[in-house]
Design a protein around this motif. Structure first.
Motif, PDB file in Angstrom:
ATOM      1  N   ILE A  47      43.141  22.999  33.374  1.00 30.17           N
ATOM      2  CA  ILE A  47      43.855  23.039  34.459  1.00 30.17           C
ATOM      3  C   ILE A  47      43.272  22.233  35.491  1.00 30.17           C
ATOM      4  N   ALA A  48      42.325  22.331  35.838  1.00 22.99           N
ATOM      5  CA  ALA A  48      41.521  21.647  36.830  1.00 22.99           C
ATOM      6  C   ALA A  48      41.453  19.987  36.553  1.00 22.99           C
ATOM      7  N   LEU A  49      41.459  19.889  35.441  1.00 19.79           N
ATOM      8  CA  LEU A  49      41.709  18.232  35.008  1.00 19.79           C
ATOM      9  C   LEU A  49      42.939  17.884  35.085  1.00 19.79           C
ATOM     10  N   HIS A  50      43.938  18.542  34.881  1.00 19.70           N
ATOM     11  CA  HIS A  50      45.275  18.058  35.293  1.00 19.70           C
ATOM     12  C   HIS A  50      45.543  18.185  36.631  1.00 19.70           C
ATOM     13  N   ASN A  51      45.012  18.964  37.446  1.00 20.01           N
ATOM     14  CA  ASN A  51      45.286  18.895  38.858  1.00 20.01           C
ATOM     15  C   ASN A  51      44.773  18.027  39.576  1.00 20.01           C
ATOM     16  N   GLU A  66      55.883  14.443  40.888  1.00 22.20           N
ATOM     17  CA  GLU A  66      54.693  15.342  40.163  1.00 22.20           C
ATOM     18  C   GLU A  66      53.631  15.809  40.846  1.00 22.20           C
ATOM     19  N   ARG A  67      53.522  15.342  42.410  1.00 25.24           N
ATOM     20  CA  ARG A  67      52.446  15.836  43.115  1.00 25.24           C
ATOM     21  C   ARG A  67      52.824  17.074  44.087  1.00 25.24           C
ATOM     22  N   SER A  68      51.929  17.800  44.403  1.00 28.58           N
ATOM     23  CA  SER A  68      52.412  19.049  45.116  1.00 28.58           C
ATOM     24  C   SER A  68      51.217  19.359  45.934  1.00 28.58           C
ATOM     25  N   ASN A  80      51.554  23.110  33.617  1.00 28.51           N
ATOM     26  CA  ASN A  80      52.221  24.644  33.301  1.00 28.51           C
ATOM     27  C   ASN A  80      51.404  24.925  31.924  1.00 28.51           C
ATOM     28  N   ALA A  81      51.748  26.062  31.523  1.00 30.67           N
ATOM     29  CA  ALA A  81      51.147  26.713  30.200  1.00 30.67           C
ATOM     30  C   ALA A  81      51.566  25.934  29.084  1.00 30.67           C
ATOM     31  N   TYR A  82      52.900  25.226  29.009  1.00 30.37           N
ATOM     32  CA  TYR A  82      53.086  24.368  27.808  1.00 30.37           C
ATOM     33  C   TYR A  82      52.252  23.123  27.894  1.00 30.37           C
ATOM     34  N   SER A  83      51.953  22.681  28.969  1.00 28.79           N
ATOM     35  CA  SER A  83      51.196  21.055  28.938  1.00 28.79           C
ATOM     36  C   SER A  83      49.643  21.751  28.291  1.00 28.79           C
ATOM     37  N   HIS A 115      54.132  26.495  37.918  1.00 25.61           N
ATOM     38  CA  HIS A 115      53.256  25.348  38.067  1.00 25.61           C
ATOM     39  C   HIS A 115      51.790  26.004  38.474  1.00 25.61           C
ATOM     40  N   LEU A 116      50.689  25.604  37.646  1.00 26.20           N
ATOM     41  CA  LEU A 116      49.519  26.095  37.818  1.00 26.20           C
ATOM     42  C   LEU A 116      48.665  25.215  38.487  1.00 26.20           C
ATOM     43  N   TYR A 117      47.504  25.929  39.338  1.00 24.48           N
ATOM     44  CA  TYR A 117      46.481  25.251  40.217  1.00 24.48           C
ATOM     45  C   TYR A 117      45.071  26.102  40.210  1.00 24.48           C
TER      46      TYR A 117
END
Length: 151
Positions: A47-51, A66-68, A80-83, A115-117
């Motif tokens: 998750i951290a790497l994705h963020n 895609e950025r938030s 997200n959980a799927y990714s 969305h996960l952060y």
């Protein structure tokens, strides 16, 4: 009669053992740090790497939305959980349950859209842990491996 090993082959075993000891030591730490659930640090890391990781490597998701803005007030790329299931190869249901645990621990936040952060608390805790303890060990292990290879 034993054929003498060539220099690269001779070095392979001690360097491999050195690296294996380093990795096992780290796995044991992560296992204990995450209440003996080795999947939690893997998922938190993904998750951290994705963020953060994709943005540091110059990936630009701003044009496609895609950025938030994350908790830190900086731009983060959501996941997200799927990714995360796709990135780790773990079953989605397992990822979903583990993410719920990471949220309970306060290390992940989930927005209404899924969305996960990674949270500020996780970044502070694990960032300081990595820099204080593990970075020195990584450098020491690399130095020892270099010395072995130069012999």
């Amino acid at each position: 009669m034993c054929v003498a090993e060539t220099s690269p082959t001779r070095l392979l075993k001690p360097v491999a053992l050195l690296l294996a000891r380093h990795e096992i030591r780290n796995l044991k730490r992560w296992f204990e740090e995450f209440d003996r659930d080795i999947l939690l640090p893997i998922l938190l890391g993904e998750i951290a790497l994705h963020n953060i990781g994709a943005l540091e490597n110059g990936a630009d998701g701003a044009a496609s939305g895609e950025r938030s803005e994350g908790e830190e007030g900086c731009l983060l790329r959501p996941c997200n959980a799927y990714s995360i299931a796709a990135a780790t190869g773990l079953p989605r249901e397992t990822v979903r349950r583990k993410i719920a645990r990471l949220i309970e621990l306060g290390w992940i936040s989930r927005r209404e859209n899924g969305h996960l952060y990674v949270t500020r608390e996780a970044l502070a805790h694990f960032g300081s842990m990595l820099t204080s303890r593990q970075l020195a060990e990584v450098i020491e292990t690399a130095d020892r491996a270099r010395r072995l290879m130069s012999e």
